[in-house]
Design a protein around this motif. Structure first.
Motif, PDB file in Angstrom:
ATOM      1  N   SER A   1       0.524  -1.494   0.386  1.00 28.76           N
ATOM      2  CA  SER A   1      -0.031  -0.010   0.330  1.00 28.76           C
ATOM      3  C   SER A   1       0.725   0.840  -0.184  1.00 28.76           C
ATOM      4  N   ALA A   2       1.908   1.138   0.787  1.00 30.70           N
ATOM      5  CA  ALA A   2       2.714   2.251   1.336  1.00 30.70           C
ATOM      6  C   ALA A   2       4.383   2.309   0.137  1.00 30.70           C
ATOM      7  N   LEU A   3       4.357   1.550  -0.362  1.00 32.61           N
ATOM      8  CA  LEU A   3       5.554   1.135  -1.267  1.00 32.61           C
ATOM      9  C   LEU A   3       5.911   2.536  -2.023  1.00 32.61           C
ATOM     10  N   PRO A   4       6.755   2.576  -2.556  1.00 38.18           N
ATOM     11  CA  PRO A   4       6.934   3.613  -3.767  1.00 38.18           C
ATOM     12  C   PRO A   4       6.847   2.905  -4.887  1.00 38.18           C
ATOM     13  N   PRO A   5       6.703   3.664  -6.211  1.00 37.12           N
ATOM     14  CA  PRO A   5       6.061   2.806  -7.663  1.00 37.12           C
ATOM     15  C   PRO A   5       7.833   1.362  -7.860  1.00 37.12           C
ATOM     16  N   SER A   6       9.008   2.034  -7.113  1.00 37.22           N
ATOM     17  CA  SER A   6      10.488   1.825  -7.468  1.00 37.22           C
ATOM     18  C   SER A   6      10.385   0.586  -6.340  1.00 37.22           C
ATOM     19  N   GLU A   7       9.589   0.171  -5.553  1.00 33.83           N
ATOM     20  CA  GLU A   7       9.883  -0.836  -4.806  1.00 33.83           C
ATOM     21  C   GLU A   7       8.681  -2.324  -4.669  1.00 33.83           C
ATOM     22  N   ARG A   8       8.028  -1.820  -6.211  1.00 29.10           N
ATOM     23  CA  ARG A   8       6.397  -2.508  -6.376  1.00 29.10           C
ATOM     24  C   ARG A   8       7.471  -3.373  -7.562  1.00 29.10           C
ATOM     25  N   ASP A   9       6.558  -4.348  -7.894  1.00 22.03           N
ATOM     26  CA  ASP A   9       6.798  -5.163  -9.288  1.00 22.03           C
ATOM     27  C   ASP A   9       5.387  -5.294 -10.136  1.00 22.03           C
ATOM     28  N   PHE A  10       6.058  -4.386 -11.418  1.00 21.87           N
ATOM     29  CA  PHE A  10       5.068  -4.525 -11.886  1.00 21.87           C
ATOM     30  C   PHE A  10       6.412  -3.702 -13.071  1.00 21.87           C
ATOM     31  N   GLY A  11       5.359  -4.009 -14.698  1.00 19.57           N
ATOM     32  CA  GLY A  11       5.486  -3.115 -16.106  1.00 19.57           C
ATOM     33  C   GLY A  11       4.364  -1.923 -16.139  1.00 19.57           C
ATOM     34  N   ILE A  12       4.982  -0.773 -16.669  1.00 24.50           N
ATOM     35  CA  ILE A  12       3.229   0.436 -17.464  1.00 24.50           C
ATOM     36  C   ILE A  12       4.005   0.229 -19.277  1.00 24.50           C
ATOM     37  N   VAL A  13       2.417   0.527 -19.117  1.00 22.79           N
ATOM     38  CA  VAL A  13       2.218   1.138 -20.948  1.00 22.79           C
ATOM     39  C   VAL A  13       1.791   2.382 -20.933  1.00 22.79           C
ATOM     40  N   PHE A  14       2.292   3.940 -20.773  1.00 22.73           N
ATOM     41  CA  PHE A  14       1.009   4.954 -21.054  1.00 22.73           C
ATOM     42  C   PHE A  14       0.959   4.508 -22.844  1.00 22.73           C
ATOM     43  N   GLN A  15      -0.332   5.538 -22.412  1.00 18.70           N
ATOM     44  CA  GLN A  15      -1.118   5.717 -23.778  1.00 18.70           C
ATOM     45  C   GLN A  15       0.225   6.765 -24.540  1.00 18.70           C
ATOM     46  N   SER A  16       1.269   7.664 -24.114  1.00 16.09           N
ATOM     47  CA  SER A  16       1.922   8.170 -24.916  1.00 16.09           C
ATOM     48  C   SER A  16       3.078   7.221 -25.512  1.00 16.09           C
ATOM     49  N   TYR A  17       2.878   6.248 -24.524  1.00 13.38           N
ATOM     50  CA  TYR A  17       4.175   4.925 -24.871  1.00 13.38           C
ATOM     51  C   TYR A  17       5.389   5.261 -23.835  1.00 13.38           C
ATOM     52  N   ALA A  18       5.894   7.089 -24.228  1.00 11.81           N
ATOM     53  CA  ALA A  18       6.764   7.749 -22.675  1.00 11.81           C
ATOM     54  C   ALA A  18       8.218   6.477 -23.678  1.00 11.81           C
ATOM     55  N   LEU A  19       8.412   6.417 -24.368  1.00 11.40           N
ATOM     56  CA  LEU A  19       9.629   6.262 -25.297  1.00 11.40           C
ATOM     57  C   LEU A  19      10.755   7.292 -25.390  1.00 11.40           C
ATOM     58  N   PHE A  20      11.957   6.600 -24.727  1.00  7.73           N
ATOM     59  CA  PHE A  20      13.318   8.003 -24.420  1.00  7.73           C
ATOM     60  C   PHE A  20      13.445   8.344 -25.965  1.00  7.73           C
ATOM     61  N   PRO A  21      13.279   9.337 -26.310  1.00 10.05           N
ATOM     62  CA  PRO A  21      13.343   9.262 -27.419  1.00 10.05           C
ATOM     63  C   PRO A  21      14.527   9.305 -28.175  1.00 10.05           C
TER      64      PRO A  21
END
Lengths: 346, 378, 672
Positions: free
Chosen positions: B84-104
């Motif tokens: 519940s209180a963990l920051p994203p970096s301490e969780r276990d997930f992958g994410i894809v955004f609408q913008s893809y957020a690929l590093f150009p």
């Protein structure tokens, strides 16, 4: 790798920062002495070199600006002085500093060789003089001819309608020379007469400059034919080939002394004393004499090239304490009267 | 039905506890309640869609699960761990955004391997993994290209490859397809679904596109105004909407005003119709709802009574040809100004000779006729 | 009916207190450090200055007690206050002074005669108080006895307190008060002229197809590369009493409003041009097509389409120019003659009269128009951003020979004015002794024998510019990144944002003066940087913070908002993302920030005028000081050195940017 870059960057930034800080505190083998001065820039190198012939272990770091600015700087730094010693500042300014308790009294060796006008009369003097710096009028002969102006002979002459818009003088609020002119007029013509004189003169003034040497330089360039400045500057410009004549007004001329003093609280008291001792030696005074006709050391002054012969005899009896203690009042009065020159008149 | 019961779902639960257990999540932004006390269980390997109009709180929900905008209250457990209180970096997930957020400024390879670096994985293994992933998303040998040199669909797949590169336990997709054009979108729907099945990764996707949700999800979570309206399989959501909002948001739905007559009948105009059982009090105003495809047309009833059971005569007012079918608007004095829409196949229209101005008879099957409380559903 | 929302009757779910990650803590630390920088470099000095403006000095007559002995023994001690009350000598407002005020002790003895045999005794009671005997300072609380002849030399010193007396004095001094009128007059007049001229120039650039557009653009940008006082020097050579074309002014002196306005137009022109060109460039071609189809005359189209479309740009340009002029110090100092303006007054009060309190008062007065202009400008710019629609079609001018020729000649005229002034400066710098010896020589470049700091001041300037560019870019960009990309810390971030916007509204002189007050305070441990290069760098970075910050923020806003989320989901620290993605992608903007800081550090005068020391004299200040000392040609020479240095810096910047763009072309070309 990212961390590494950042680390390196950190180190670089720290290094830059430290080097910048360190720069200010750097102390080498020789003693660095921070010397505040209003001596003409072109002479500073010569002063330092001559001094270093005798004392190579003391390294002079000059802080040079015009009299008003150096004085302001010293006063601003009153609680946190940056200077170790002042070498070559108007005596009026040093009196001001003395009254703020900023000077370290010290009786330099060989004080007896100086004319007693040239040092503080306290048992342990707070300041000692170097040379006198005398007001004079620079007159551009070429422009004078072109504009049909005769050379003025006296201060009163400058108020003649003929010179309207052709006279320029320093603003006493910023220039030591300007202030010595104003204080000399007040001493010579009396409080009332002095202001009346300035009222009349004001009508002829083209504008007031910030610095004391500028009027003579402007006269030398023909920008304004008559510049109220000081003799030494006129001599220099004449030497450089400018078509000017140095005029000593017959009523007498104001003067101020260039003097030296140790700033109270300096961490380099010994080095400062060494410089103070040296500053009144014969050698130093001969060096001053190359530009200034009047020096503190008795009996060595030689005439300076281009200096008018009557200059010394026309120096008024200057009351420095009057000048220092009335400075604020005089400047405020002056500003009230004249600082709105060339305002649109409605 | 309780929030935490799973007997409604069709998917088999292999373990005793769900993979992701979210209970009583509330997220406030100042005074605004973006998420109001919602609970949800997701089983391992399941593909769940959060469906709802913009502003319904579905993205907020997803970001809370990811830890990007942590909830005000409520708990999230993943694989039996309270995160519940963990920051994203301490969780276990992958994410894809609408913008893809690929590093150009990074190549496809560097984008995909971004999460693999600094993990003490040998360089050759990283390279192998990247190749594998690109193969998986169907873009082999594109390593050296930059994102801007790829099409939108390709970029989307690279973003997906990057998200699953570290083999996360949970894959979060935030409207991953909405920036693409219709054709690519339909194709990628299928691709993502296949990939998800193959990897067996538990996946939550946010979308506002009902078609996307219906075709891809194992279960759909319909959200409205910061709350969950219904959870169910796509067919459940479509066939058995629990609220007027769900009925309205997914698919087309006729909605006419009526009044409750009994717990299994309502009045519509001068008609009295049998309907599904409901709990509204007798005499209350209600919304009667039926999907256009559930209305059954007949030949006109030719006797004195215009109504027989749930069948009655109506007038064809307007017909709109929509390619594969006709959308027909019906009205009648019996309906007292209400309109009904029915979708009819071209064949039926031809067979029954339906045309504007004609009269036909329609049947509203009672088990397809819902009654909703208009007051409780906004 | 079942609800998926848990019943409201249950007790509320436990509140979650998010655990911060290592990244969060590092970023919080970074925000704190950079925020602290702005507090120390901006907020605290300004606060100190503000409080200084309320510090007053009053002769506290209660502190002094006198006794008189006219030969018949000492009288009872009586305080100066009692004497003053009983004899009504001084009115209360005559007791207000400044920190260096002096009051003669004889004031309290109207029958005083220094020849009399009367003896006087005097003591002061305040531990911090003092009086002077001549120039000797007496600070103890003992009785001192003086004969009349010595007593006449005694002056009392004021004690410190606080109040609005300084402001009262300021507004009752006509000469100072008139500076406000003068400053407003000059600023408004310059604004009208500059915005008008720049609008014409921008109109020609965007609406005509005249030749040499690139050249004109370049020429118009020249003033940015020189200190604002340089045009003043050129004007002296052109229109001074020995000026080359002084007849043009019909005997009017260039020293004064005319000179200030011409010079101000010169140095504000590019600033106005950039804003107005942008405003005109974004206007929508569809509106012009509509106007044509409605058969509107060009005149009507101009007033109904062009002007309304550019109105925010025009307003914004006006306020920027107004702000630049009213806060500028160098130009009125050089060419203003006796025409007083606010910024020069600060200098005169501080440097000329050592009246720091009054300097602070003028600073506060100057802050008012500067702050309001700035606020309005920000408001207008926000509106302009909203005005741009993503669907607008850029306007493509059509060829029109007559119109293009008019545009060409107009722009040529402006370009000649700008480039001409620069050429005059270079020419003046090479003349041996204007106007008597027109031989060319390099004597004026022998800076070491002039006032102002010599060649070392030039090297100092380059050092300052490089250090400012380096540290400034680092601080600004990192700060902007923190503000843009961190989550939470809402208060800290908005406070930071506010502080970052403030420097633009703070005149350089005010900042410089505030620095004296703050950093030269003996109790300030940071005082060690006073008089060093560090304080100049800090001051310059702070002075030019806002524009740099906005550039960085704009660049960062164009970055995908989700990069940080992706990176943290991939368990990569933010600094890796920052180093590998953010910095490379924003590199063009980062280079823009550094060149902006470099050029401004080379040309700035006002912010550093109070802060330089002999070791750190600067070229731009040398220009002013040399002009001050009447060495006008060397001042022009040094000004040109600054110009050439900036040109070279610009060329290097151009080269590096081109090269960067080329090598990163593969990923910078936008798809779709």
């Amino acid at each position: 790798m990212g961390i590494k870059i950042l680390k390196n960057l950190n180190i670089a930034v720290c290094a830059v920062f430290l080097s910048m800080v360190g720069f200010s505190n750097f102390a080498g083998a020789a003693t660095d002495l921070t010397v505040y001065t209003a001596v003409e820039a072109e002479d500073l190198k010569k002063y330092a070199e001559t001094f270093n012939q005798d004392h190579p272990d003391i390294n002079i770091k000059w802080v040079r600006d015009s009299t008003g600015i150096v004085t302001a700087k010293l006063l601003a730094e009153k609680n946190n002085p940056q200077a170790d010693i002042v070498w070559g500042l108007a005596a009026t300014s040093l009196l001001l500093l003395k009254s703020e308790g900023m000077l370290e009294p010290y009786k330099p060796k060989g004080l007896e060789n100086l004319d007693d006008k040239f040092y503080d009369q306290d048992p342990t003097p707070s300041w000692v003089g170097m040379d006198a710096w005398v007001a004079a009028v620079c007159f551009n002969t070429v422009e004078g001819k072109a504009k049909n102006l005769t050379a003025p002979g006296s201060w009163k002459d400058l108020t003649k309608p003929m010179y309207k818009g052709h006279v320029i003088m320093p603003n006493p609020n910023s220039s030591g020379t300007g202030f010595l002119d104003v204080s000399s007029w007040l001493q010579m013509f009396g409080e009332k007469g002095g202001w009346e004189y300035m009222d009349a003169l004001h009508n002829n003034i083209a504008r007031y400059t910030h610095s004391g040497s500028k009027p003579c330089k402007l006269a030398a360039a023909g920008e304004i034919p008559i510049g109220v400045s000081f003799a030494f500057r006129g001599a220099r410009s004449k030497e450089a080939g400018a078509p000017i004549e140095i005029i000593v007004p017959q009523e007498g001329v104001g003067w101020d002394m260039e003097a030296s003093a140790i700033i109270a609280g300096t961490e380099k008291l010994e080095a400062a004393k060494t410089l103070m001792d040296w500053s009144i030696t014969r050698k130093a005074n001969e060096m001053y004499n190359s530009a200034y006709a009047v020096v503190g050391y008795k009996g060595i002054a030689k005439p300076v090239k281009h200096f008018p012969p009557t200059l010394l005899s026309k120096m008024i009896k200057n009351d420095f304490a009057f000048a220092a203690n009335n400075r604020k009042r005089i400047l405020a009065e002056w500003q009230k009267r004249y600082d709105s020159k060339s305002e649109p008149k409605n | 039905m309780s929030a935490l019961s799973k007997d409604e779902t069709t998917s088999e639960t292999t373990k005793n506890t769900p993979f992701l257990r979210i209970s009583r999540l509330t997220k406030k932004f100042g005074d605004f309640v973006a998420l109001n006390d919602v609970s949800l269980d997701v089983n391992e390997g399941e593909f769940v869609c959060f469906l709802g109009p913009s502003g319904c709180g579905k993205t907020t929900f997803l970001r809370a699960i990811a830890g990007l905008d942590i909830q005000t209250s409520g708990t999230v457990e993943q694989a039996n761990v309270d995160i519940s209180a963990l920051p994203p970096s301490e969780r276990d997930f992958g994410i894809v955004f609408q913008s893809y957020a690929l590093f150009p400024n990074l190549t496809v390879e560097k984008n995909v391997s971004f999460g693999l670096e600094n993990q003490k994985i040998p360089r050759s293994d990283i390279k192998k993994r990247v190749d594998e992933l690109l193969e998986l998303v169907g873009l082999p040998e594109q390593e050296t290209k930059f994102p801007s040199q790829l099409s939108g669909g390709q970029q989307q797949r690279i973003a997906l490859a990057r998200a699953i590169a570290t083999s996360p336990g949970l894959l979060l997709l935030d409207e991953p397809l909405s920036a693409l054009d219709a054709k690519v979108r339909a194709y990628l729907r299928h691709e993502i679904k296949t990939l998800q099945r193959r990897l067996g990764v538990t996946t939550i996707m946010v979308t506002h596109d009902q078609e996307e949700a219906l075709t891809m999800a194992d279960r759909i979570v319909v959200m409205n105004q910061g709350a969950i309206d219904q959870i169910g399989t796509p067919t459940e959501i479509y066939r058995e909407p629990k609220t007027l909002f769900v009925a309205d948001f997914i698919g087309a739905m006729n909605q006419v005003k009526g009044r409750v007559v009994s717990s299994s009948s309502v009045s519509l105009g001068s008609l009295e119709l049998k309907c599904r059982d409901h709990e509204l009090p007798v005499g209350q105003e209600a919304v009667i709802a039926i999907r256009p495809e559930d209305i059954v047309p007949h030949k006109k009833i030719e006797n004195s009574s215009p109504q027989s059971g749930n069948s009655f005569n109506v007038k064809v007012e307007e017909m709109e040809f929509l390619g594969s079918f006709w959308r027909v608007q019906l009205s009648d004095e019996l309906l007292e100004g209400a309109h009904l829409i029915v979708d009819l196949s071209i064949n039926i229209v031809l067979q029954m000779n339906i045309d504007a101005g004609n009269q036909i008879s329609i049947d509203l099957p009672p088990d397809r006729l819902w009654v909703f409380n208009p007051a409780s559903e906004e | 009916m079942a609800s998926f929302n848990t019943s409201k009757n249950l007790p509320p779910a436990p509140k979650i207190h998010p655990k911060s990650s290592r990244d969060d803590r590092m970023m919080a630390g970074a925000i704190f450090v950079i925020g602290l920088y702005l507090v120390i470099a901006l907020a605290l000095p300004l606060y100190t200055m503000l409080s200084k403006s309320f510090t007053t000095a009053v002769f506290n007559l209660q502190n002094y007690e006198f006794q008189v002995n006219k030969g018949d023994g000492w009288s009872e001690p009586v305080s100066g206050y009692q004497i003053n009350e009983s004899l009504s000598l001084l009115k209360p407002d005559e007791l207000i002074t400044s920190s260096d005020g002096r009051l003669a002790a004889t004031t309290f003895f109207p029958d005083f005669n220094f020849r009399s045999k009367t003896e006087y005794r005097l003591r002061q009671l305040d531990e911090n108080g003092s009086f002077l005997v001549g120039t000797q300072r007496i600070a103890d609380t003992e009785w001192h006895t003086y004969p009349a002849n010595k007593f006449r030399r005694i002056v009392l010193r004021p004690s410190q307190s606080s109040g609005i007396d300084n402001y009262i004095t300021y507004f009752s001094t006509p000469a100072l008060f008139r500076s406000i009128q003068n400053s407003l007059f000059i600023s408004i007049l310059t604004t009208l002229i500059t915005v008008g001229l720049a609008f014409g120039f921008a109109y020609a650039l965007t609406r005509s197809r005249m030749p040499f557009k690139g050249g004109f653009r370049l020429a118009a940008m020249v003033p940015i590369l020189v200190p604002s006082l340089l045009p003043g020097i050129a004007l002296v050579y052109l229109f001074g009493n020995q000026g080359m074309i002084k007849e043009v002014l019909f005997g009017e002196p260039i020293y004064g409003p005319i000179g200030i306005v011409i010079g101000s137009v010169f140095f504000t022109f590019p600033h106005a041009l950039i804003i107005i060109t942008t405003a005109l460039a974004i206007s929508d071609a569809r509106l012009y097509e509509a106007a044509v189809s409605l058969r509107a005359s060009p005149w009507k189209t101009f007033w109904t389409v062009t002007i309304p479309g550019a109105r925010y740009g025009l307003i914004s340009a006006s306020f920027v120019v107004f702000n630049l002029v009213i806060t500028d110090f160098g130009l009125p100092k050089v060419i203003g003659g006796q025409y007083n303006m606010l910024a020069v007054d600060i200098y005169k009060q501080v440097i000329g009269q050592q009246n720091f309190e009054m300097g602070a008062v003028v600073s506060v007065v100057l802050l008012i128009p500067a702050l309001s202009a700035f606020t309005i400008d920000r408001y207008v710019q926000k509106k302009q951003v909203a005005q741009i629609s993503s669907r607008s079609v850029p306007y493509e001018p059509k060829s029109n020979r007559k119109f293009d020729m008019i545009c060409f000649f107009y722009c040529a005229l402006v370009a000649v004015f700008i480039v001409g002034l620069i050429i005059i400066c270079q020419y003046a710098a090479l003349i041996k002794l204007w106007p008597y010896n027109l031989n060319l020589s390099l004597a004026n470049y022998n800076f070491d024998v002039m006032d102002g700091g010599g060649w070392s001041s030039y090297y100092n300037s380059i050092k300052l510019a490089l250090l400012t560019a380096l540290t400034g870019t680092l601080v600004v960009f990192f700060g902007a990144y923190m503000v843009e990309k961190t989550n939470g810390f809402l208060f800290t971030r908005s406070a930071f944002q506010f502080l970052a916007m403030m420097p633009m509204a703070i005149p350089g002189m005010v900042l410089g003066l505030a620095y004296i007050f703050f950093f030269n305070h003996p109790d300030n441990p940071l005082g060690t940087i006073y008089g060093t290069m560090v304080i100049l760098v800090v001051c310059t970075v702070t002075h030019f913070y806002t524009v740099s910050h906005l550039t960085a923020v704009t660049a960062l806003k164009q970055m995908d908002r989700e990069f940080e989320a992706v990176a943290s989901s991939l368990k990569q620290p933010f600094y890796k993302l920052f180093a590998k993605v953010t910095v490379p992608v924003c590199m063009p903007s980062i280079l823009d920030i550094s060149i902006y800081l470099f050029v401004n550090a080379m040309t700035t005068v006002s912010a550093v005028i109070f802060l330089y020391s002999p070791d750190t004299a600067l070229a731009s200040i040398a220009v002013m000081n040399m002009d001050d000392a009447g060495d006008i040609a060397p001042a022009a020479a040094m000004g040109m050195m600054i110009f050439y240095t900036n040109v070279i810096a610009r060329l290097i910047h151009l080269f590096v940017t081109r090269k960067l763009m080329k090598s990163t072309q593969a990923w910078r070309t936008r798809q779709r």
